[in-house]
Design an enzyme around this catalytic site. Structure first.
Site, PDB file in Angstrom:
ATOM      1  N   ASP A   1       0.849  -1.086   0.008  1.00 25.55           N
ATOM      2  CA  ASP A   1       0.178  -0.084   0.149  1.00 25.55           C
ATOM      3  C   ASP A   1       1.041   1.377   0.094  1.00 25.55           C
ATOM      4  O   ASP A   1       1.957   1.304   0.564  1.00 25.55           O
ATOM      5  CB  ASP A   1      -0.764   0.126   1.141  1.00 25.55           C
ATOM      6  CG  ASP A   1      -1.787   1.022   1.140  1.00 25.55           C
ATOM      7  OD1 ASP A   1      -2.740   1.161   0.510  1.00 25.55           O
ATOM      8  OD2 ASP A   1      -1.520   2.449   1.905  1.00 25.55           O
TER       9      ASP A   1
ATOM     10  N   GLU B   1       1.010   5.655   0.326  1.00 23.39           N
ATOM     11  CA  GLU B   1       0.351   7.087   0.284  1.00 23.39           C
ATOM     12  C   GLU B   1       1.267   8.168  -0.448  1.00 23.39           C
ATOM     13  O   GLU B   1       2.518   7.926  -0.616  1.00 23.39           O
ATOM     14  CB  GLU B   1       0.517   7.479   1.744  1.00 23.39           C
ATOM     15  CG  GLU B   1       0.108   6.586   2.941  1.00 23.39           C
ATOM     16  CD  GLU B   1      -1.587   6.245   2.757  1.00 23.39           C
ATOM     17  OE1 GLU B   1      -2.171   7.253   1.997  1.00 23.39           O
ATOM     18  OE2 GLU B   1      -1.977   5.373   2.764  1.00 23.39           O
TER      19      GLU B   1
ATOM     20  N   HIS C   1      -5.230   5.004   6.657  1.00 21.10           N
ATOM     21  CA  HIS C   1      -4.647   5.807   5.642  1.00 21.10           C
ATOM     22  C   HIS C   1      -3.292   6.066   5.815  1.00 21.10           C
ATOM     23  O   HIS C   1      -2.672   6.936   5.192  1.00 21.10           O
ATOM     24  CB  HIS C   1      -5.616   7.299   5.223  1.00 21.10           C
ATOM     25  CG  HIS C   1      -6.824   6.892   4.545  1.00 21.10           C
ATOM     26  ND1 HIS C   1      -7.066   6.715   3.352  1.00 21.10           N
ATOM     27  CD2 HIS C   1      -8.231   7.011   5.251  1.00 21.10           C
ATOM     28  CE1 HIS C   1      -8.415   6.533   3.008  1.00 21.10           C
ATOM     29  NE2 HIS C   1      -8.986   7.011   4.218  1.00 21.10           N
TER      30      HIS C   1
ATOM     31  N   ASP D   1      -2.899   0.000   6.255  1.00 22.97           N
ATOM     32  CA  ASP D   1      -3.963  -0.265   5.085  1.00 22.97           C
ATOM     33  C   ASP D   1      -3.210  -1.754   4.558  1.00 22.97           C
ATOM     34  O   ASP D   1      -4.180  -2.617   3.850  1.00 22.97           O
ATOM     35  CB  ASP D   1      -3.709   0.936   4.201  1.00 22.97           C
ATOM     36  CG  ASP D   1      -4.620   1.679   4.761  1.00 22.97           C
ATOM     37  OD1 ASP D   1      -4.941   1.810   5.856  1.00 22.97           O
ATOM     38  OD2 ASP D   1      -4.781   2.772   4.061  1.00 22.97           O
TER      39      ASP D   1
END
Length: 570
Positions: A29, A31, A170, A175
């Site tokens: 995952d 960001e 998040h 995540d």
């Protein structure tokens, strides 16, 4: 890892066929500063490596994006610009991640987003992107879960549905951990439906019956090589014939969600076993498929079941020959044609331009032709109007014969001149109709001459570079594949060529332009010979199309067809 091993290797199908419990997944995952991979940058990477339901490694790091964080991203993720001070740049982080994920299946929730950013960063860092297999849990969830159970497939919604222990926040590692539990939940849902390997998982569709999946054992004995497969029914009849680059992978697809055709599902329900014929390369597989289709006429194949069922334009044996449409070919015939209508249309064009009679009454060789036939201009016979003896008339069928063989294309030039005359007289519809008829004739001539040129060569040996190294080899006799083989990388090819030639089939000729070969087989071979890199090793005599044949009109035909298409959309 040995010095010769590549840093990143795509999983082999052997590895992909291992049970899910033995498959290594890396759930990742990211960001980012935004949603555009080409413009925005990665700010955090979280990854969890799992196998057999157990976590065997984790990777987590912030990444300095080289810019300030947008306020809405700070609000969403809680990652501030101050937190990224001193964090490594992507150039330092990416090699570590790629090494961490090497040899695994990458998993991400909304994989196009995460993989898109990773590929973009890899390109900016001038690193090679490994050929990972990728699994998207969003797509998988849509297949496994009904909309009544999961109206939304957002990570937060699926986390709540499966009651995961790590809630999405998040942040990348949280995540990724949540996605791991979602993945396990989805696998548990389909595990009792016969989905036990990675290919079965990515091909899963809910409308595939348990009985269909249960027959996947029919593919277990098949090799992972090129070849032909035959599905057989309860009475050992052949139901379906197909080709594959990888026999086991292709046949296995019939028992998963990758096969959606209703006819094929019906066929699979009837199948009791799958036979196969291993082939040296794709050309041999395609040729053997055609031959097996002709031999068995399987009910679930739609094409090429009757390869010898074709139409030919022939010349009648009489003092004043006419053109006839026949199932049987003579040595001077033109064809083959797929339908009688196509052959009749081309024959009418040839008769018109070569002035071959279309009247059907019998005329003795001591009688003239013409007095009783009105000219074609008033709807009569193309050879009518002027009386001709048998010797005078013979010029017409001889002209057509030269057109067939490609030694004289004067009739095509005559048709082109007539089109230009009609256009100059502003008879545009008539010009368009004649243009289309001329195009059909030129393309029919080219197709026939291309195949006949191949069939005219008694023996031709050709080689094509193999994608895996080495050479694909073919021995072609009279338009038919007589032998095929491979010279693997590092193996001298000429001894292989000699062995293949000695073992090649003996062909039996027939009195036709293709010398007994089928148009389908000759067409496959001709197409293979025209692919880049093919080399003629040796030939009994020259392999070439006629200089004044239909091949010289291909550019004109392309322009004519473009004009016809433009007129059709106007």
């Amino acid at each position: 890892m040995s010095p010769q091993s590549p840093p990143y290797a795509q999983l082999s199908f052997d590895e992909l066929d291992t049970p899910l419990r033995d498959t290594t997944f890396v759930v990742v995952d990211l960001e980012t500063t935004g949603s555009a991979p080409g413009e925005d940058a990665i700010t955090e990477i979280g990854a969890v490596k799992i196998r057999g339901g157990e976590v065997i490694g984790e990777l987590s790091t912030l990444v300095d994006p080289g810019r300030s964080m947008p306020p809405y991203i700070v609000e969403l993720t809680g990652i501030t610009s101050a937190m990224l001070i001193g964090a490594p740049r992507i150039e330092r982080v990416l090699p570590s991640f790629l090494e961490f994920a090497r040899g695994s299946v990458l998993v991400a929730h909304n994989a196009p987003f995460d993989i898109g950013f990773l590929k973009s960063a890899t390109a900016r860092c001038e690193l090679p992107w490994p050929p990972f297999q990728v699994l998207c849990t969003v797509k998988l969830a849509r297949r496994v879960l009904g909309r009544d159970e999961a109206p939304s497939v957002k990570l937060s919604a699926l986390a709540a549905l499966f009651d995961v222990s790590t809630k999405p926040t998040h942040r990348a590692l949280d995540d990724a951990r949540a996605t791991v539990e979602v993945l396990h939940g989805l696998i548990e849902r389909v595990g009792n439906l016969g989905v036990h390997s990675y290919p079965e998982l990515v091909d899963y569709l809910p409308n595939v019956s348990a009985a269909q999946r249960g027959k996947r054992g029919l593919a277990a004995h098949l090799p992972r090589t090129p070849g032909v497969y035959l599905f057989r029914g309860p009475s050992d009849e052949v139901l379906y014939v197909g080709t594959a680059v990888n026999l086991q992978r292709r046949v296995r697809g019939y028992f998963t969600g990758s096969e959606t055709r209703a006819r094929m599902k019906e066929m699979v329900a009837l199948a009791t076993r799958v036979d196969h014929v291993e082939c040296a390369h794709a050309l041999e597989a395609s040729v053997r498929e055609l031959r097996l289709l002709g031999a068995h006429a399987p009910p679930y194949n739609r094409r090429s079941k009757f390869p010898r069922r074709a139409w030919w334009i022939t010349r009648t044996a009489e003092p004043f020959p006419r053109l006839a449409i026949s199932r049987s070919a003579t040595s001077d015939a033109l064809g083959p044609f797929g339908t009688r209508a196509d052959a009749a249309e081309v024959a009418a064009t040839i008769a018109d331009i070569c002035r071959i009679r279309t009247c059907t009454k019998r005329i003795r060789d001591d009688q003239p032709h013409g007095p009783d036939c009105p000219d074609s201009a008033v709807g009569g016979c193309p050879a009518g109007g002027t009386p001709q003896s048998a010797a005078e008339y013979r010029r017409a069928p001889d002209t057509a014969h030269a057109l067939f063989r490609g030694t004289d294309d004067a009739p095509l030039h005559g048709l082109r001149a007539r089109i230009e005359e009609l256009a100059a007289a502003e008879l545009f519809e008539s010009a368009a109709r004649l243009r289309d008829r001329t195009t059909a004739l030129a393309l029919a001539l080219r197709r026939a001459q291309r195949l006949a040129s191949l069939a005219a060569v008694d023996e031709l040996v050709a080689a094509r570079p193999s994608p895996s190294g080495g050479w694909e080899l073919a021995v072609i006799r009279a338009g038919r594949l007589a032998s095929a083989g491979m010279a693997e990388r590092g193996v001298p090819p000429m001894p292989v060529v000699e062995a293949l030639t000695l073992a090649a089939e003996t062909v039996i000729e027939e009195p036709s332009p293709l010398r007994g070969a089928t148009a389908g087989e000759a067409g496959l071979i001709a197409g293979w010979l025209e692919t880049p890199g093919v080399r003629i090793v040796r030939a009994s005599h020259g392999y070439a199309e006629p200089a004044r044949g239909g091949g010289g009109w291909l550019q004109w035909c392309a322009v004519a067809r473009g004009a016809a298409a433009a007129a059709g959309t106007a």
